[in-house]
Design a protein around this motif. Structure first.
Motif, short mmCIF file in Angstrom:
data_model
loop_
_atom_site.label_atom_id
_atom_site.label_comp_id
_atom_site.label_asym_id
_atom_site.label_seq_id
_atom_site.Cartn_x
_atom_site.Cartn_y
_atom_site.Cartn_z
N GLY A 17 13.25 114.24 84.19
CA GLY A 17 12.91 115.62 84.48
C GLY A 17 13.31 116.08 85.86
O GLY A 17 12.97 117.18 86.28
N GLN A 18 14.03 115.21 86.58
CA GLN A 18 14.48 115.57 87.93
C GLN A 18 15.76 116.40 87.84
O GLN A 18 16.61 116.16 86.99
CB GLN A 18 14.74 114.32 88.77
CG GLN A 18 13.52 113.45 88.98
CD GLN A 18 12.48 114.17 89.80
OE1 GLN A 18 12.78 114.84 90.77
NE2 GLN A 18 11.22 114.04 89.39
N LEU A 19 15.89 117.36 88.73
CA LEU A 19 17.09 118.19 88.79
C LEU A 19 18.28 117.31 89.16
O LEU A 19 18.27 116.63 90.17
CB LEU A 19 16.91 119.30 89.82
CG LEU A 19 18.05 120.28 89.97
CD1 LEU A 19 18.25 121.08 88.68
CD2 LEU A 19 17.79 121.22 91.13
N SER A 20 19.29 117.30 88.30
CA SER A 20 20.46 116.48 88.60
C SER A 20 21.70 117.33 88.88
O SER A 20 22.53 116.95 89.69
CB SER A 20 20.76 115.52 87.44
OG SER A 20 21.06 116.24 86.27
N ASN A 21 21.82 118.47 88.24
CA ASN A 21 22.98 119.35 88.44
C ASN A 21 22.59 120.79 88.14
O ASN A 21 21.56 121.07 87.55
CB ASN A 21 24.14 118.96 87.50
CG ASN A 21 24.86 117.72 87.96
OD1 ASN A 21 25.33 117.64 89.09
ND2 ASN A 21 24.93 116.73 87.08
N ASP A 22 23.47 121.68 88.55
CA ASP A 22 23.37 123.09 88.19
C ASP A 22 24.63 123.44 87.41
O ASP A 22 25.72 122.96 87.70
CB ASP A 22 23.31 123.98 89.44
CG ASP A 22 22.01 123.82 90.20
OD1 ASP A 22 20.97 123.67 89.55
OD2 ASP A 22 22.05 123.85 91.45
N LEU A 23 24.44 124.27 86.40
CA LEU A 23 25.57 124.73 85.60
C LEU A 23 25.66 126.24 85.78
O LEU A 23 24.69 126.97 85.58
CB LEU A 23 25.35 124.41 84.12
CG LEU A 23 26.39 124.95 83.15
CD1 LEU A 23 27.74 124.30 83.40
CD2 LEU A 23 25.93 124.72 81.72
N ALA A 24 26.84 126.72 86.22
CA ALA A 24 27.07 128.15 86.40
C ALA A 24 28.18 128.57 85.45
O ALA A 24 29.24 127.95 85.40
CB ALA A 24 27.45 128.45 87.84
N ILE A 25 27.92 129.62 84.68
CA ILE A 25 28.92 130.17 83.77
C ILE A 25 29.13 131.62 84.16
O ILE A 25 28.18 132.41 84.22
CB ILE A 25 28.47 130.07 82.30
CG1 ILE A 25 28.24 128.62 81.93
CG2 ILE A 25 29.49 130.72 81.39
CD1 ILE A 25 27.62 128.44 80.55
N LEU A 26 30.38 131.98 84.42
CA LEU A 26 30.74 133.33 84.82
C LEU A 26 31.53 133.95 83.68
O LEU A 26 32.59 133.46 83.31
CB LEU A 26 31.57 133.30 86.10
CG LEU A 26 31.86 134.62 86.76
CD1 LEU A 26 30.58 135.26 87.27
CD2 LEU A 26 32.83 134.42 87.91
N ASN A 27 30.98 135.02 83.07
CA ASN A 27 31.64 135.71 81.96
C ASN A 27 32.20 137.03 82.44
O ASN A 27 31.47 137.88 82.95
CB ASN A 27 30.65 135.97 80.81
CG ASN A 27 30.23 134.70 80.14
OD1 ASN A 27 31.04 133.87 79.83
ND2 ASN A 27 28.92 134.56 79.94
#
Length: 87
Positions: free
Chosen positions: A18-28
């Motif tokens: 449950g630890q934050l490992s990454n961020d995902l950003a999607i730009l449309n």
């Protein structure tokens, strides 16, 4: 930020603990969708063959003019441009 209309979606990626490992950003990019919407609005208010304003657009413009110039038209002494009528 990009020089075009875009929708940014951010998602937090968590590991098995449950630890934050990454961020995902999607730009449309939705500039094509925006352009299509503007084109649809134009078609709704203009004749397809002549590209002249249709009755709905003319009525909307007339209502806006009346809202702006209603007081001067109600007095009957001034024209729309504010000049006094010729006697």
């Amino acid at each position: 930020m990009p020089g075009y209309p875009a929708w940014l979606s951010l998602t937090a990626i968590r590991d098995s603990q449950g630890q934050l490992s990454n961020d995902l950003a999607i730009l449309n990019d939705f500039s094509e969708r925006k352009k299509n919407g503007e084109h649809a609005r134009h078609l709704a208010s203009h004749d397809v063959l002549t590209d002249l304003p249709n009755r709905l657009l003319q009525q909307a413009c007339q209502r806006a003019r009346l809202a702006r110039c209603g007081p001067c038209l109600a007095r009957g002494r001034e024209s729309v441009d504010g000049a006094m009528p010729a006697q």
